[in-house]
Design a protein around this motif. Structure first.
Motif, PDB file in Angstrom:
ATOM      1  N   PHE A   1       0.783  -1.317  -0.065  1.00 43.47           N
ATOM      2  CA  PHE A   1       0.083   0.099   0.041  1.00 43.47           C
ATOM      3  C   PHE A   1       1.079   1.265  -0.186  1.00 43.47           C
ATOM      4  CE2 PHE A   1      -2.848   3.080   2.167  1.00 43.47           C
ATOM      5  CZ  PHE A   1      -4.066   2.925   1.166  1.00 43.47           C
ATOM      6  N   ARG A   2       1.126   1.796  -1.216  1.00 44.76           N
ATOM      7  CA  ARG A   2       2.075   2.871  -1.389  1.00 44.76           C
ATOM      8  C   ARG A   2       1.874   3.996  -0.425  1.00 44.76           C
ATOM      9  NH1 ARG A   2       3.164   3.866  -7.353  1.00 44.76           N
ATOM     10  NH2 ARG A   2       4.610   5.418  -6.272  1.00 44.76           N
ATOM     11  N   PHE A   3       0.993   4.778  -0.452  1.00 49.84           N
ATOM     12  CA  PHE A   3       0.723   5.918   0.367  1.00 49.84           C
ATOM     13  C   PHE A   3      -0.594   5.971   0.868  1.00 49.84           C
ATOM     14  CE2 PHE A   3       3.147   7.235  -3.549  1.00 49.84           C
ATOM     15  CZ  PHE A   3       4.420   7.174  -2.980  1.00 49.84           C
ATOM     16  N   GLY A   4      -0.564   6.650   2.200  1.00 48.07           N
ATOM     17  CA  GLY A   4      -2.062   6.732   2.857  1.00 48.07           C
ATOM     18  C   GLY A   4      -2.083   7.386   4.180  1.00 48.07           C
ATOM     19  N   THR A   5      -3.012   7.987   4.809  1.00 51.58           N
ATOM     20  CA  THR A   5      -3.192   8.429   5.837  1.00 51.58           C
ATOM     21  C   THR A   5      -3.440   7.307   6.828  1.00 51.58           C
ATOM     22  OG1 THR A   5      -5.886   8.444   5.824  1.00 51.58           O
ATOM     23  CG2 THR A   5      -4.329  10.522   4.932  1.00 51.58           C
ATOM     24  N   ALA A   6      -3.302   7.450   8.127  1.00 51.49           N
ATOM     25  CA  ALA A   6      -3.828   6.763   9.060  1.00 51.49           C
ATOM     26  C   ALA A   6      -4.845   5.672   8.726  1.00 51.49           C
ATOM     27  CB  ALA A   6      -3.647   7.153  10.504  1.00 51.49           C
ATOM     28  N   GLU A   7      -5.915   6.725   8.428  1.00 54.79           N
ATOM     29  CA  GLU A   7      -7.313   6.038   8.229  1.00 54.79           C
ATOM     30  C   GLU A   7      -7.158   5.203   7.150  1.00 54.79           C
ATOM     31  OE1 GLU A   7     -12.068   7.257   7.982  1.00 54.79           O
ATOM     32  OE2 GLU A   7     -10.541   8.988   7.842  1.00 54.79           O
ATOM     33  N   ASP A   8      -6.631   5.620   5.857  1.00 52.17           N
ATOM     34  CA  ASP A   8      -6.558   4.675   4.838  1.00 52.17           C
ATOM     35  C   ASP A   8      -5.781   3.338   5.009  1.00 52.17           C
ATOM     36  OD1 ASP A   8      -7.554   7.011   3.193  1.00 52.17           O
ATOM     37  OD2 ASP A   8      -5.344   7.675   2.677  1.00 52.17           O
ATOM     38  N   ILE A   9      -4.807   3.387   5.937  1.00 45.28           N
ATOM     39  CA  ILE A   9      -4.002   2.292   6.023  1.00 45.28           C
ATOM     40  C   ILE A   9      -5.016   1.296   7.025  1.00 45.28           C
ATOM     41  CG2 ILE A   9      -2.022   1.222   7.666  1.00 45.28           C
ATOM     42  CD1 ILE A   9      -0.763   4.138   6.594  1.00 45.28           C
ATOM     43  N   VAL A  10      -5.650   1.631   7.951  1.00 46.59           N
ATOM     44  CA  VAL A  10      -6.659   1.086   8.496  1.00 46.59           C
ATOM     45  C   VAL A  10      -7.787   0.288   7.716  1.00 46.59           C
ATOM     46  CG1 VAL A  10      -8.371   1.086  10.562  1.00 46.59           C
ATOM     47  CG2 VAL A  10      -6.052   2.076  10.816  1.00 46.59           C
ATOM     48  N   ASN A  11      -8.128   0.960   6.944  1.00 47.60           N
ATOM     49  CA  ASN A  11      -9.144   0.558   6.180  1.00 47.60           C
ATOM     50  C   ASN A  11      -8.705  -0.379   5.176  1.00 47.60           C
ATOM     51  OD1 ASN A  11     -11.211   2.078   6.995  1.00 47.60           O
ATOM     52  ND2 ASN A  11     -10.745   3.805   5.422  1.00 47.60           N
ATOM     53  N   ALA A  12      -7.464  -0.192   4.662  1.00 50.06           N
ATOM     54  CA  ALA A  12      -6.821  -1.252   3.630  1.00 50.06           C
ATOM     55  C   ALA A  12      -6.659  -2.648   4.656  1.00 50.06           C
ATOM     56  CB  ALA A  12      -5.293  -0.749   3.293  1.00 50.06           C
ATOM     57  N   ALA A  13      -6.133  -2.390   5.904  1.00 51.27           N
ATOM     58  CA  ALA A  13      -5.912  -3.648   6.711  1.00 51.27           C
ATOM     59  C   ALA A  13      -7.156  -4.322   6.953  1.00 51.27           C
ATOM     60  CB  ALA A  13      -5.284  -3.227   8.229  1.00 51.27           C
ATOM     61  N   ILE A  14      -8.101  -3.576   7.193  1.00 46.26           N
ATOM     62  CA  ILE A  14      -9.342  -4.326   7.105  1.00 46.26           C
ATOM     63  C   ILE A  14      -9.990  -5.116   5.920  1.00 46.26           C
ATOM     64  CG2 ILE A  14     -11.926  -3.970   7.665  1.00 46.26           C
ATOM     65  CD1 ILE A  14     -10.956  -1.816   9.669  1.00 46.26           C
ATOM     66  N   GLN A  15      -9.803  -4.253   4.903  1.00 41.68           N
ATOM     67  CA  GLN A  15     -10.269  -4.727   3.369  1.00 41.68           C
ATOM     68  C   GLN A  15      -9.615  -6.249   3.182  1.00 41.68           C
ATOM     69  OE1 GLN A  15     -10.391  -1.830   0.365  1.00 41.68           O
ATOM     70  NE2 GLN A  15     -10.371  -3.495  -1.192  1.00 41.68           N
ATOM     71  N   GLU A  16      -8.257  -6.046   3.641  1.00 39.29           N
ATOM     72  CA  GLU A  16      -7.201  -7.084   3.013  1.00 39.29           C
ATOM     73  C   GLU A  16      -7.165  -8.196   4.315  1.00 39.29           C
ATOM     74  OE1 GLU A  16      -5.692  -7.521   0.290  1.00 39.29           O
ATOM     75  OE2 GLU A  16      -6.662  -5.674  -0.689  1.00 39.29           O
ATOM     76  N   ASP A  17      -7.789  -7.780   5.253  1.00 36.44           N
ATOM     77  CA  ASP A  17      -7.862  -8.845   6.316  1.00 36.44           C
ATOM     78  C   ASP A  17      -6.536  -9.529   6.753  1.00 36.44           C
ATOM     79  OD1 ASP A  17      -9.103 -10.339   8.430  1.00 36.44           O
ATOM     80  OD2 ASP A  17      -9.513 -11.979   7.401  1.00 36.44           O
TER      81      ASP A  17
END
Length: 135
Positions: free
Chosen positions: A39-55
């Motif tokens: 996940f190249r670039f993101g805010t803390a919220e973007d990173i959390v959402n990606a972590a949830i989406q990718e489980d």
């Protein structure tokens, strides 16, 4: 029946445009049998959402600029609030050694300085995934 591979989200914060070290560690973790989402670039919220989406089982943050403490302060409560308190959270990159203990007191499980073999990180992940939760 084979075990599912450990799932790792390798992320960088929004303004951190480096790439060489994070791509190297991504390859080394894949070589160790882990499934890595880069996940190249993101805010803390973007990173959390990606972590949830990718489980994912692991959130690995690659830091080459300042702001690592603020990122941890934002990220950790969001991970807990959004149902990922059991994720293994690690950081690596150019982080002053003097900040390691503060990051750990915030809930980061381990901080890796630059130059370590990827095998060291992979071993840590294998030994600790599913065993630690966020503070």
């Amino acid at each position: 029946m084979s075990e599912q591979p450990i799932k790792v989200l390798l992320a960088k914060k929004k303004i951190d445009v480096h790439g060489r070290g994070s791509k190297l560690i991504a390859r080394e973790l894949r070589d160790a049998g882990m499934e890595v989402t880069y996940f190249r670039f993101g805010t803390a919220e973007d990173i959390v959402n990606a972590a949830i989406q990718e489980d994912v089982d692991v959130v690995a943050l690659s830091i080459m600029t300042s702001g690592h403490i603020l990122l941890a302060q934002d990220l950790i409560p969001m991970l807990k609030e959004k149902g990922k308190p059991d994720v293994l959270l690690i950081m690596g990159g150019v982080i002053p050694h003097g900040d390691f203990e503060e990051l750990k007191s915030l809930g980061v499980h381990e901080v890796f300085p630059p130059g370590l073999p990827g095998e060291t990180v992979a071993d840590y992940i294998r030994e600790n995934v599913g065993k630690l939760s966020l503070n």
